[in-house]
Design a protein around this motif. Sequence first.
Motif, PDB file in Angstrom:
ATOM      1  N   LEU A 194       0.888  -1.528  -0.640  1.00 27.94           N
ATOM      2  CA  LEU A 194      -0.279  -0.116  -0.052  1.00 27.94           C
ATOM      3  C   LEU A 194       1.426   0.916   0.177  1.00 27.94           C
ATOM      4  CD1 LEU A 194      -2.960  -1.030   2.066  1.00 27.94           C
ATOM      5  CD2 LEU A 194      -3.135   0.076  -0.194  1.00 27.94           C
ATOM      6  N   LEU A 195       1.828   1.432   1.080  1.00 24.30           N
ATOM      7  CA  LEU A 195       2.773   2.466   0.662  1.00 24.30           C
ATOM      8  C   LEU A 195       3.504   2.626  -0.432  1.00 24.30           C
ATOM      9  CD1 LEU A 195       4.554   2.170   4.563  1.00 24.30           C
ATOM     10  CD2 LEU A 195       2.322   3.026   3.868  1.00 24.30           C
TER      11      LEU A 195
ATOM     12  N   LEU B  71      -6.657   8.878  -2.884  1.00 26.35           N
ATOM     13  CA  LEU B  71      -6.346   7.601  -3.225  1.00 26.35           C
ATOM     14  C   LEU B  71      -5.034   7.351  -2.436  1.00 26.35           C
ATOM     15  CD1 LEU B  71      -7.289   6.190  -6.232  1.00 26.35           C
ATOM     16  CD2 LEU B  71      -8.748   5.400  -4.008  1.00 26.35           C
ATOM     17  N   ALA B  72      -4.083   7.708  -2.680  1.00 25.02           N
ATOM     18  CA  ALA B  72      -2.656   7.360  -2.017  1.00 25.02           C
ATOM     19  C   ALA B  72      -2.848   7.999  -0.696  1.00 25.02           C
ATOM     20  CB  ALA B  72      -2.018   8.762  -2.977  1.00 25.02           C
ATOM     21  N   ILE B  73      -3.387   8.999  -0.144  1.00 24.26           N
ATOM     22  CA  ILE B  73      -3.534   9.439   1.055  1.00 24.26           C
ATOM     23  C   ILE B  73      -4.272   7.938   2.152  1.00 24.26           C
ATOM     24  CG2 ILE B  73      -4.615  10.876   3.166  1.00 24.26           C
ATOM     25  CD1 ILE B  73      -4.106  13.127   1.011  1.00 24.26           C
ATOM     26  N   SER B  74      -5.352   7.311   1.277  1.00 24.79           N
ATOM     27  CA  SER B  74      -6.007   6.342   1.668  1.00 24.79           C
ATOM     28  C   SER B  74      -4.692   5.068   2.129  1.00 24.79           C
ATOM     29  CB  SER B  74      -7.492   6.646   0.744  1.00 24.79           C
ATOM     30  OG  SER B  74      -6.830   5.918  -0.197  1.00 24.79           O
TER      31      SER B  74
ATOM     32  N   VAL C 165      -1.487   5.380   2.075  1.00 26.39           N
ATOM     33  CA  VAL C 165      -1.074   5.937   3.679  1.00 26.39           C
ATOM     34  C   VAL C 165      -1.243   5.750   4.730  1.00 26.39           C
ATOM     35  CG1 VAL C 165       0.277   7.498   4.466  1.00 26.39           C
ATOM     36  CG2 VAL C 165       0.672   6.494   2.272  1.00 26.39           C
ATOM     37  N   ILE C 166      -3.082   6.069   5.349  1.00 22.80           N
ATOM     38  CA  ILE C 166      -3.455   5.559   5.898  1.00 22.80           C
ATOM     39  C   ILE C 166      -3.518   3.880   6.590  1.00 22.80           C
ATOM     40  CG2 ILE C 166      -5.824   5.484   7.492  1.00 22.80           C
ATOM     41  CD1 ILE C 166      -5.377   8.533   5.679  1.00 22.80           C
ATOM     42  N   LYS C 167      -4.490   3.252   5.134  1.00 22.62           N
ATOM     43  CA  LYS C 167      -4.303   1.929   5.861  1.00 22.62           C
ATOM     44  C   LYS C 167      -3.298   0.514   5.879  1.00 22.62           C
ATOM     45  CE  LYS C 167      -7.652  -2.043   5.528  1.00 22.62           C
ATOM     46  NZ  LYS C 167      -8.024  -1.510   6.686  1.00 22.62           N
ATOM     47  N   GLY C 168      -1.976   1.781   5.294  1.00 21.34           N
ATOM     48  CA  GLY C 168      -0.982   1.051   5.365  1.00 21.34           C
ATOM     49  C   GLY C 168      -0.602   0.833   6.769  1.00 21.34           C
ATOM     50  N   ILE C 169      -0.635   2.612   7.558  1.00 18.34           N
ATOM     51  CA  ILE C 169      -0.304   2.360   9.046  1.00 18.34           C
ATOM     52  C   ILE C 169      -1.056   1.700   9.688  1.00 18.34           C
ATOM     53  CG2 ILE C 169       0.318   3.886  10.649  1.00 18.34           C
ATOM     54  CD1 ILE C 169       0.723   6.613   8.234  1.00 18.34           C
ATOM     55  N   LYS C 170      -2.343   1.603   8.951  1.00 18.06           N
ATOM     56  CA  LYS C 170      -3.285   0.748  10.004  1.00 18.06           C
ATOM     57  C   LYS C 170      -2.996  -0.648  10.310  1.00 18.06           C
ATOM     58  CE  LYS C 170      -7.635   0.107  10.974  1.00 18.06           C
ATOM     59  NZ  LYS C 170      -9.507   0.552  10.534  1.00 18.06           N
ATOM     60  N   LEU C 171      -2.621  -0.907   9.630  1.00 11.20           N
ATOM     61  CA  LEU C 171      -1.992  -2.550   8.837  1.00 11.20           C
ATOM     62  C   LEU C 171      -1.350  -2.598   9.770  1.00 11.20           C
ATOM     63  CD1 LEU C 171      -3.084  -3.124   5.508  1.00 11.20           C
ATOM     64  CD2 LEU C 171      -4.051  -4.435   7.559  1.00 11.20           C
ATOM     65  N   PHE C 172      -0.105  -1.861   9.693  1.00 11.98           N
ATOM     66  CA  PHE C 172       1.110  -1.741  10.737  1.00 11.98           C
ATOM     67  C   PHE C 172       1.260  -2.318  11.894  1.00 11.98           C
ATOM     68  CE2 PHE C 172       3.656  -0.619   6.594  1.00 11.98           C
ATOM     69  CZ  PHE C 172       4.752  -1.681   6.324  1.00 11.98           C
TER      70      PHE C 172
ATOM     71  N   MET D 253      -5.979  -2.900  -0.482  1.00  8.47           N
ATOM     72  CA  MET D 253      -6.958  -2.842   1.132  1.00  8.47           C
ATOM     73  C   MET D 253      -7.949  -3.147   0.981  1.00  8.47           C
ATOM     74  SD  MET D 253      -7.310   1.678   0.493  1.00  8.47           S
ATOM     75  CE  MET D 253      -8.027   2.310   2.225  1.00  8.47           C
ATOM     76  N   TYR D 254      -8.621  -3.720  -0.380  1.00  9.17           N
ATOM     77  CA  TYR D 254      -9.503  -4.882  -0.024  1.00  9.17           C
ATOM     78  C   TYR D 254      -9.235  -6.162   0.486  1.00  9.17           C
ATOM     79  CZ  TYR D 254     -12.350  -8.612  -2.115  1.00  9.17           C
ATOM     80  OH  TYR D 254     -13.258 -10.276  -1.800  1.00  9.17           O
ATOM     81  N   LYS D 255      -7.699  -6.715   0.157  1.00  6.63           N
ATOM     82  CA  LYS D 255      -6.732  -7.795   0.753  1.00  6.63           C
ATOM     83  C   LYS D 255      -7.092  -7.491   2.151  1.00  6.63           C
ATOM     84  CE  LYS D 255      -5.735 -10.553  -1.296  1.00  6.63           C
ATOM     85  NZ  LYS D 255      -6.186 -12.156  -1.285  1.00  6.63           N
ATOM     86  N   GLY D 256      -6.313  -6.345   2.538  1.00  5.61           N
ATOM     87  CA  GLY D 256      -6.480  -5.477   3.983  1.00  5.61           C
ATOM     88  C   GLY D 256      -7.589  -5.801   4.690  1.00  5.61           C
TER      89      GLY D 256
END
Length: 198
Positions: free
Chosen positions: A20-21, A53-56, A58-65, A189-192
């Motif tokens: 995602l990042l 979309l790029a911001i979303s 990043v947000i989802k990536g950080i959340k997944l970490f 994002m869907y996979k996450g």
Amino acid sequence: MNDKSQLIPAVAVKGIATGLLMMAGFTMIWTGIAFSGLHGTVQAWGLIVFPFLAISFVIKGIKLFGIAKLHPAIESEADKAEGKKMGMWFGIIFGAEGLLIFIAVNVVVNLGHPELTIPAIALVVGLHFFPLAKVFKRTLDYYLATWSTIIAVLAIVFSLNHTLTQAGVAAFTGGGLAVATSCYGLFMMYKGNRLNSY
């Protein structure tokens, strides 16, 4: 933590977060290229969706970490071996992509067509999705590879036959590849969300 998350190793969650990042970064690069071609025009406003979309991503990536620590660190030996193999091939493909971009740029410049630099880069990017599809066993990669390669080839044709100006080629190529990286990010994002439905 639900039973499903207990079965998913942390490395799988971190892999999606990293992807995602990366897609956030690549989406912004291609959006920047498209914007350089559309700068000062009304159509440039159409690109605003990509930074959001790029911001979303990043947000989802950080959340997944953050969520990854709720998942077990252990993997089966088979998963570890498969992960190492995938990582090795990803590294080889990524390295080859960088080398081929360098070669492609030098070829078009030395042939007297520096205006083909962006489409040449896009062509290599599009083609690199084909082996990635095999490595990661993802059908989506074949679609993105085909889409990106067609965009790059059309950009080369439109540039050589002067259908588009150099700015138009940048806008066309950048916009087309931003669509591809955004689709990839949305897929991740869907996979996450499927991995962590809580």
